[in-house]
Scaffold this motif. Structure first.
Motif, PDB file in Angstrom:
ATOM      1  N   PHE A 168       0.979  -1.201   0.078  1.00 47.06           N
ATOM      2  CA  PHE A 168       0.122   0.178  -0.203  1.00 47.06           C
ATOM      3  C   PHE A 168       0.714   1.483   0.374  1.00 47.06           C
ATOM      4  CE2 PHE A 168      -3.500  -2.996   1.405  1.00 47.06           C
ATOM      5  CZ  PHE A 168      -3.972  -2.398   0.469  1.00 47.06           C
ATOM      6  N   THR A 169       2.426   1.256   0.537  1.00 49.65           N
ATOM      7  CA  THR A 169       2.939   2.446   0.257  1.00 49.65           C
ATOM      8  C   THR A 169       4.287   2.288  -0.811  1.00 49.65           C
ATOM      9  OG1 THR A 169       4.633   1.757   1.712  1.00 49.65           O
ATOM     10  CG2 THR A 169       2.140   3.123   2.533  1.00 49.65           C
ATOM     11  N   SER A 170       4.058   1.397  -1.811  1.00 47.44           N
ATOM     12  CA  SER A 170       5.619   1.311  -3.019  1.00 47.44           C
ATOM     13  C   SER A 170       5.014   2.688  -3.453  1.00 47.44           C
ATOM     14  CB  SER A 170       5.267   0.142  -3.538  1.00 47.44           C
ATOM     15  OG  SER A 170       3.870   0.225  -4.514  1.00 47.44           O
ATOM     16  N   SER A 171       6.483   2.594  -3.397  1.00 48.17           N
ATOM     17  CA  SER A 171       6.234   3.946  -5.008  1.00 48.17           C
ATOM     18  C   SER A 171       7.270   3.663  -6.296  1.00 48.17           C
ATOM     19  CB  SER A 171       7.597   5.604  -4.183  1.00 48.17           C
ATOM     20  OG  SER A 171       7.844   6.235  -5.768  1.00 48.17           O
ATOM     21  N   GLN A 184     -10.715  -7.589  -2.404  1.00 45.81           N
ATOM     22  CA  GLN A 184     -12.139  -7.520  -2.786  1.00 45.81           C
ATOM     23  C   GLN A 184     -12.384  -6.443  -1.813  1.00 45.81           C
ATOM     24  OE1 GLN A 184     -14.003 -10.293  -4.716  1.00 45.81           O
ATOM     25  NE2 GLN A 184     -11.748  -9.352  -5.093  1.00 45.81           N
ATOM     26  N   ILE A 185     -12.093  -5.595  -2.304  1.00 47.37           N
ATOM     27  CA  ILE A 185     -12.257  -3.820  -1.886  1.00 47.37           C
ATOM     28  C   ILE A 185     -12.698  -2.660  -2.616  1.00 47.37           C
ATOM     29  CG2 ILE A 185     -11.469  -4.569   0.785  1.00 47.37           C
ATOM     30  CD1 ILE A 185      -8.729  -2.575   0.015  1.00 47.37           C
ATOM     31  N   GLY A 186     -13.065  -1.440  -2.216  1.00 49.25           N
ATOM     32  CA  GLY A 186     -13.174  -0.810  -3.229  1.00 49.25           C
ATOM     33  C   GLY A 186     -12.271   0.344  -3.107  1.00 49.25           C
ATOM     34  N   THR A 187     -12.438   1.087  -4.228  1.00 51.11           N
ATOM     35  CA  THR A 187     -11.426   1.837  -4.434  1.00 51.11           C
ATOM     36  C   THR A 187     -10.879   3.416  -3.222  1.00 51.11           C
ATOM     37  OG1 THR A 187     -11.384   1.949  -6.675  1.00 51.11           O
ATOM     38  CG2 THR A 187     -10.373   4.258  -5.466  1.00 51.11           C
ATOM     39  N   LYS A 188     -12.147   3.367  -2.034  1.00 54.16           N
ATOM     40  CA  LYS A 188     -12.087   3.745  -1.566  1.00 54.16           C
ATOM     41  C   LYS A 188     -11.638   3.175   0.179  1.00 54.16           C
ATOM     42  CE  LYS A 188     -16.493   6.854  -2.174  1.00 54.16           C
ATOM     43  NZ  LYS A 188     -17.999   7.490  -1.817  1.00 54.16           N
ATOM     44  N   GLU A 189     -11.388   1.908   0.304  1.00 53.36           N
ATOM     45  CA  GLU A 189     -10.792   1.716   1.110  1.00 53.36           C
ATOM     46  C   GLU A 189      -8.973   1.658   0.849  1.00 53.36           C
ATOM     47  OE1 GLU A 189     -13.635   0.861   0.048  1.00 53.36           O
ATOM     48  OE2 GLU A 189     -14.851   0.534   1.505  1.00 53.36           O
ATOM     49  N   VAL A 190      -8.909   1.705  -0.538  1.00 54.70           N
ATOM     50  CA  VAL A 190      -7.360   1.115  -1.212  1.00 54.70           C
ATOM     51  C   VAL A 190      -6.946   2.913  -0.619  1.00 54.70           C
ATOM     52  CG1 VAL A 190      -5.530   0.936  -2.648  1.00 54.70           C
ATOM     53  CG2 VAL A 190      -7.450  -0.111  -2.801  1.00 54.70           C
ATOM     54  N   THR A 191      -7.515   3.726  -0.581  1.00 53.15           N
ATOM     55  CA  THR A 191      -7.137   5.252  -0.653  1.00 53.15           C
ATOM     56  C   THR A 191      -7.100   5.141   1.308  1.00 53.15           C
ATOM     57  OG1 THR A 191      -7.797   5.839  -2.400  1.00 53.15           O
ATOM     58  CG2 THR A 191      -7.371   8.233  -0.400  1.00 53.15           C
ATOM     59  N   LYS A 192      -7.576   5.234   1.646  1.00 58.11           N
ATOM     60  CA  LYS A 192      -8.054   5.028   2.999  1.00 58.11           C
ATOM     61  C   LYS A 192      -7.005   4.261   3.884  1.00 58.11           C
ATOM     62  CE  LYS A 192     -12.274   4.834   5.200  1.00 58.11           C
ATOM     63  NZ  LYS A 192     -13.663   5.251   5.898  1.00 58.11           N
ATOM     64  N   ILE A 193      -6.686   3.099   3.556  1.00 63.72           N
ATOM     65  CA  ILE A 193      -5.614   1.979   4.390  1.00 63.72           C
ATOM     66  C   ILE A 193      -4.011   3.175   3.176  1.00 63.72           C
ATOM     67  CG2 ILE A 193      -3.978  -0.380   4.052  1.00 63.72           C
ATOM     68  CD1 ILE A 193      -7.087  -1.228   2.968  1.00 63.72           C
ATOM     69  N   ARG A 194      -4.368   3.058   2.241  1.00 63.03           N
ATOM     70  CA  ARG A 194      -2.934   4.110   1.842  1.00 63.03           C
ATOM     71  C   ARG A 194      -3.003   5.549   2.882  1.00 63.03           C
ATOM     72  NH1 ARG A 194      -3.581   3.399  -3.971  1.00 63.03           N
ATOM     73  NH2 ARG A 194      -1.579   2.008  -4.457  1.00 63.03           N
ATOM     74  N   ALA A 195      -4.004   6.228   3.235  1.00 62.85           N
ATOM     75  CA  ALA A 195      -3.381   7.620   4.004  1.00 62.85           C
ATOM     76  C   ALA A 195      -3.062   6.983   5.609  1.00 62.85           C
ATOM     77  CB  ALA A 195      -4.483   8.068   3.741  1.00 62.85           C
ATOM     78  N   LYS A 196      -3.209   5.440   6.167  1.00 60.10           N
ATOM     79  CA  LYS A 196      -3.264   5.102   6.810  1.00 60.10           C
ATOM     80  C   LYS A 196      -1.530   5.135   7.310  1.00 60.10           C
ATOM     81  CE  LYS A 196      -7.792   4.866   9.704  1.00 60.10           C
ATOM     82  NZ  LYS A 196      -8.580   3.310   9.908  1.00 60.10           N
ATOM     83  N   LEU A 197      -1.711   3.610   6.434  1.00 54.87           N
ATOM     84  CA  LEU A 197      -0.006   3.672   5.959  1.00 54.87           C
ATOM     85  C   LEU A 197       1.050   4.103   6.355  1.00 54.87           C
ATOM     86  CD1 LEU A 197      -0.745  -0.032   4.740  1.00 54.87           C
ATOM     87  CD2 LEU A 197      -0.077   0.760   7.814  1.00 54.87           C
ATOM     88  N   SER A 198       0.752   5.536   5.335  1.00 53.35           N
ATOM     89  CA  SER A 198       1.925   6.157   4.325  1.00 53.35           C
ATOM     90  C   SER A 198       2.148   7.402   6.555  1.00 53.35           C
ATOM     91  CB  SER A 198       0.961   7.510   3.704  1.00 53.35           C
ATOM     92  OG  SER A 198       0.627   6.207   2.252  1.00 53.35           O
ATOM     93  N   ALA A 199       0.868   7.443   6.591  1.00 54.81           N
ATOM     94  CA  ALA A 199       1.516   8.204   8.122  1.00 54.81           C
ATOM     95  C   ALA A 199       2.826   7.687   8.857  1.00 54.81           C
ATOM     96  CB  ALA A 199       0.355   8.433   8.791  1.00 54.81           C
ATOM     97  N   MET A 200       2.486   6.464   8.622  1.00 55.85           N
ATOM     98  CA  MET A 200       3.692   5.820   9.866  1.00 55.85           C
ATOM     99  C   MET A 200       4.992   5.177   9.216  1.00 55.85           C
ATOM    100  SD  MET A 200       0.871   2.481   9.968  1.00 55.85           S
ATOM    101  CE  MET A 200       2.288   1.655  10.571  1.00 55.85           C
ATOM    102  N   LYS A 201       4.939   5.672   8.009  1.00 56.37           N
ATOM    103  CA  LYS A 201       6.704   5.738   7.420  1.00 56.37           C
ATOM    104  C   LYS A 201       7.464   6.456   8.081  1.00 56.37           C
ATOM    105  CE  LYS A 201       6.861   4.369   3.292  1.00 56.37           C
ATOM    106  NZ  LYS A 201       7.397   4.289   1.830  1.00 56.37           N
TER     107      LYS A 201
END
Length: 201
Positions: A168-171, A184-201
């Protein structure tokens, strides 16, 4: 032939010289005349690391990046500290098997085989558990007290891929349609997960 660990050294030691500018598998050797005892020493795992983060755990590596004298020797260590409830999230080491020794506290640990079978165990101070090379594994402190362990690897630099961070945080990012279909999730969930995990990096 395939090797299960780093190749054997061809001299007494080859202290890493990361400033040489030469790119190879490992590090070039420092001039032996400039080698000191400090090249073989590291005090960084003597004390507990700070666990006041989102996961409630911290890994302190004692590998060739911290101990240049480990270059070509095929071993390294890490200390992992856990707050109560802390997690070392699912990850893999592509270049090493890992064996852990619990210093204090208790942990629920496990790995998943390529047949998708979870092999797990509750371990306490003084006990040992092994994570085979390349398999996804984790450690969780479900206790009410802090915990810590020492991990040993049969590589000078085991490498770590945290499953969630990798996906979820690759570049550049893994395409949304890959993640939505895989999980098996929607694009909104992907965006939400990315935001949460990016804050942890």
């Amino acid at each position: 032939p395939s090797l299960a660990n780093d190749p054997d050294p061809l001299q007494d030691f080859c202290v890493a010289d990361p400033t040489s500018g030469i790119t190879l598998n490992g590090f070039p050797c420092k001039n032996p005349a400039n080698v000191t005892a400090g090249d073989f020493f590291f005090a960084g795992i003597a004390k507990a690391g700070a666990t006041n983060n989102t996961q409630g755990s911290v890994v302190t590596g004692a590998n060739v990046e911290k101990i240049p004298g480990l270059n070509t020797l095929g071993v390294s260590l890490a200390r992992i500290d856990y707050a109560p409830g802390g997690l070392n999230p699912p990850h893999t080491h592509p270049r090493a098997t890992e064996i852990v020794f619990v210093l204090y506290g208790e942990l629920d640990v496990g790995f998943i085989t390529t047949a998708n079978v979870l092999v797990s165990k509750h371990i306490v101070a003084g006990e040992v558990f092994v994570f085979p090379r390349g398999l996804v594994h984790f450690q969780k402190n479900n206790g009410y007290m802090p915990a810590a362990l020492i991990a040993a690897f049969n590589s000078q630099l085991a490498g770590t891929q945290s499953i969630a961070l990798t996906l979820f945080t690759s570049s550049p990012p893994v395409p949304d349609n890959v993640l939505t279909m895989a999980f098996q999730i929607g694009t909104k969930e992907v965006t939400k997960i990315r935001a949460k995990l990016s804050a942890m990096k």
